[in-house]
Design a protein around this motif. Structure first.
Motif, mmCIF file in Angstrom:
data_model
loop_
_atom_site.group_PDB
_atom_site.id
_atom_site.type_symbol
_atom_site.label_atom_id
_atom_site.label_comp_id
_atom_site.label_asym_id
_atom_site.label_seq_id
_atom_site.Cartn_x
_atom_site.Cartn_y
_atom_site.Cartn_z
ATOM 1 N N LEU A 54 0.827 -1.196 0.000
ATOM 2 C CA LEU A 54 0.000 0.000 0.000
ATOM 3 C C LEU A 54 0.863 1.247 0.000
ATOM 4 C CD1 LEU A 54 -2.955 1.110 0.302
ATOM 5 C CD2 LEU A 54 -2.520 1.162 2.762
ATOM 6 N N ASP A 55 1.957 1.209 0.752
ATOM 7 C CA ASP A 55 2.799 2.384 0.879
ATOM 8 C C ASP A 55 3.514 2.725 -0.421
ATOM 9 O OD1 ASP A 55 3.489 4.138 3.281
ATOM 10 O OD2 ASP A 55 5.456 3.853 2.351
ATOM 11 N N GLN A 56 3.633 1.767 -1.333
ATOM 12 C CA GLN A 56 4.269 2.040 -2.612
ATOM 13 C C GLN A 56 3.373 2.862 -3.530
ATOM 14 O OE1 GLN A 56 5.725 -1.540 -4.489
ATOM 15 N NE2 GLN A 56 6.706 -2.278 -2.629
ATOM 16 N N THR A 57 2.062 2.846 -3.269
ATOM 17 C CA THR A 57 1.122 3.495 -4.193
ATOM 18 C C THR A 57 0.332 4.634 -3.564
ATOM 19 O OG1 THR A 57 -0.559 1.824 -3.632
ATOM 20 C CG2 THR A 57 0.816 1.380 -5.544
ATOM 21 N N ILE A 58 0.206 4.653 -2.242
ATOM 22 C CA ILE A 58 -0.676 5.630 -1.603
ATOM 23 C C ILE A 58 -0.076 7.035 -1.617
ATOM 24 C CG2 ILE A 58 0.229 5.336 0.748
ATOM 25 C CD1 ILE A 58 -2.648 5.484 1.758
ATOM 26 N N SER A 175 -3.875 -3.803 -2.855
ATOM 27 C CA SER A 175 -3.038 -2.733 -2.318
ATOM 28 C C SER A 175 -2.508 -1.830 -3.431
ATOM 29 C CB SER A 175 -1.878 -3.320 -1.506
ATOM 30 O OG SER A 175 -1.109 -4.208 -2.290
ATOM 31 N N TYR A 176 -2.090 -2.421 -4.558
ATOM 32 C CA TYR A 176 -1.563 -1.613 -5.654
ATOM 33 C C TYR A 176 -2.612 -0.657 -6.206
ATOM 34 C CZ TYR A 176 3.048 -3.702 -6.383
ATOM 35 O OH TYR A 176 4.356 -4.076 -6.242
ATOM 36 N N GLY A 179 -4.392 1.896 -3.300
ATOM 37 C CA GLY A 179 -3.510 2.922 -2.769
ATOM 38 C C GLY A 179 -3.739 4.307 -3.340
ATOM 39 N N GLY A 183 -5.076 7.365 -1.057
ATOM 40 C CA GLY A 183 -4.225 8.537 -0.897
ATOM 41 C C GLY A 183 -4.940 9.813 -1.304
ATOM 42 N N ASN A 199 -0.739 4.018 8.467
ATOM 43 C CA ASN A 199 -0.021 2.767 8.717
ATOM 44 C C ASN A 199 0.017 2.392 10.192
ATOM 45 O OD1 ASN A 199 0.737 2.475 5.973
ATOM 46 N ND2 ASN A 199 2.485 3.828 6.269
#
Length: 513
Positions: A54-58, A175-176, A179, A183, A199
């Motif tokens: 999630l953190d890669q896209t949000i 998640s991808y 996100g 965001g 998070n």
């Protein structure tokens, strides 16, 4: 003789005769029929994966607001690059160390660092602080995905393992694609700092579940001296590579993207090539190499990592450039664009889930993997027709094909690589699969980002900026999908057999033929 999948694959209890490893004392794998805490364990492991991915896209949809508030627009891409650098470099390191010291302590260490970095990112007062804290966040994130995958393989075997891998792919897809929408919602209706703070409650719920439910996993009886030299050279090589690729997507002083032959691009990439050559020499002599090179003599292991690298082209075509098309060409908000790509998300979830079921019933992963790049190619080729007035029905069909092409690789490649190596290398194999996917995505974005910017610059004066963005998406998405899909398909054809099997007894080198 290769056993059928109907025989439970208790690979985590196999006794090996390697000079480096004695009889494994791992507890018996947990199966759905035998463990009352099974669902909590699944939640813990999938939750760790979800946080990392999630953190890669949000963050992407919040970056314009972040730079407007903190300033430092010239450092825009470094908010992403800092995280990508540290998380990519540490992926193989966590995987290899977990094969020696166990998955649980390494995973808990990673999530603790990740949550600390998330809290500090939310407190950042300027861009330099944010970039530094994103780097810290990435140091922890490198453990979450590969060790979660390895724990799944350690804990669930046979039919249960194949089904759970379908859920793993579903979480990846969710998640991808969720996100960017999440965001946008947090940025529009709360504050951009909540993109990082979100998070914390998730992580604080997951940590106690992990502490009490995660099983102990295989640990080597003799712990050799860590390969410090290999770690240092590998980290420097990957850092140089990603720096060069990042510079390729940035503008030079004349406003145009850097050429491949320019010093900011060619210099780091050449340095990375030299360091990687040195790394291979060091690893061949290391007693406990951080990347066991002998695994690449296993054709399945090598081919699966090649497929992971090139299928990332299609994945990033969908999750990066389609939202950009909706926002820049159609004029939609970040939240609206996240909703518009739900057909791709749902198709990805369906493709992964169906692949998990098929693998559990047939004991084979190759048929699904062969079909995946064909569907990806079809969907991305159709995207060559993207325009300002493209109908919704056509868009839904095209995105569904792309999602159905990406989904099977999420679960199928994981099963393929983890059943191709002995249990003591499962952490390493899972980590390298993630590593090659992330590097493949970085390469794809570096090349496609330049093509996108060039197309927009060339078409905007005559046709207007929205039409230029539509033309750029119609150029880049098919190029990424077809190039990645064709190479992946050619590699998949070379996969031997494609049956889920128990690894053979380790005879020194550990990799099966």
């Amino acid at each position: 003789m290769t056993p059928s999948l109907h025989i439970r694959l208790d690979i985590s209890r196999t006794t090996y005769q390697s000079p480096h490893v004695v009889t494994d004392t791992t507890a018996p794998p947990v199966t759905p029929e035998k463990s009352s805490t099974n669902w909590l364990l699944i939640i813990a492991v999938l939750g760790g994966m979800f946080l990392a991915m999630l953190d890669q896209t949000i963050v992407g949809t919040a970056l314009p607001r972040i730079t407007a508030e903190l300033g430092g627009g010239g450092l825009y891409t470094w908010v992403v690059t800092a995280y990508l650098l540290t998380s990519t470099v540490t992926v193989p390191l966590y995987g290899r160390l977990s094969d020696t010291y166990g998955r649980k302590p390494l995973l808990l260490t990673g999530i603790a660092i990740f949550l600390l970095g998330s809290a500090l990112c939310g407190l950042a007062q300027d861009m330099v602080q944010l970039i530094l804290f994103r780097g810290l966040q990435g140091l922890g994130a490198g453990a979450l995905l590969p060790l979660s995958l390895a724990l799944m393989m350690d804990t669930f075997t046979g039919k249960a393992g194949a089904k759970v891998q379908g859920a793993v792919g579903g979480v990846m897809g969710l998640s991808y694609l969720a996100g960017p929408y999440l965001g946008g919602v947090l940025t529009d209706h709360a504050d951009w700092r909540w993109v990082f703070y979100v998070n914390l409650p998730i992580g604080l719920v997951l940590v106690p579940i992990m502490v009490f439910t995660l099983p102990r996993t295989a640990v080597a009886a003799r712990r050799g001296r860590p390969d410090y030299l290999g770690i240092a050279i590998f980290s420097a090589a990957v850092t140089a590579l990603l720096l060069g690729l990042t510079e390729k997507g940035l503008a030079a002083e004349d406003g145009r993207p850097h050429a491949w032959t320019s010093l900011p691009v060619a210099g780091p990439i050449a340095g990375a090539a030299a360091l990687l050559a040195l790394f291979v020499l060091v690893e061949r002599r290391a007693a406990e190499p951080i990347v066991p090179l002998h695994l690449f003599r296993n054709r399945t292991y090598t081919v699966v990592n090649v497929v992971s690298f090139f299928m990332a082209f299609g994945m990033y075509a969908g999750v990066v450039f389609l939202p950009r098309y909706f926002q820049e060409a159609r004029g939609l908000t970040a939240s609206e664009s996240g909703l518009r790509i739900y057909p791709l998300m749902l198709a990805m979830l369906a493709g992964s889930a169906v692949t998990g079921v098929l693998m559990s019933r047939t004991g084979r992963y190759k048929p699904a993997l062969v079909a995946a790049p064909l569907l990806l190619i079809a969907g991305t080729v159709l995207c060559a027709g993207l325009a300002l007035d493209t109908g919704d029905a056509a868009m839904i069909a095209w995105m569904a094909l792309i999602g159905l092409g990406i989904g099977p690789t999420m679960s199928g490649l994981t099963v393929a690589v983890q059943t191709a190596v002995p249990p003591r290398y499962i952490g390493t194999a899972s980590a390298n699969l993630t590593f090659f996917r992330q590097v493949g995505g970085s390469v794809a974005l570096a090349v496609a980002g330049t093509a996108y910017s060039t197309t927009v610059a060339g078409h905007a004066p005559a046709h207007g900026l929205p039409a230029a963005h539509a033309e750029a998406a119609a150029t880049v998405i098919p190029w990424l999908g077809v190039a990645g899909g064709l190479v992946a398909l050619a590699a998949i054809v070379l996969l031997p057999g494609g049956r889920i099997r128990i690894p053979e007894v380790d005879q020194g080198q550990g990799a099966i033929a």
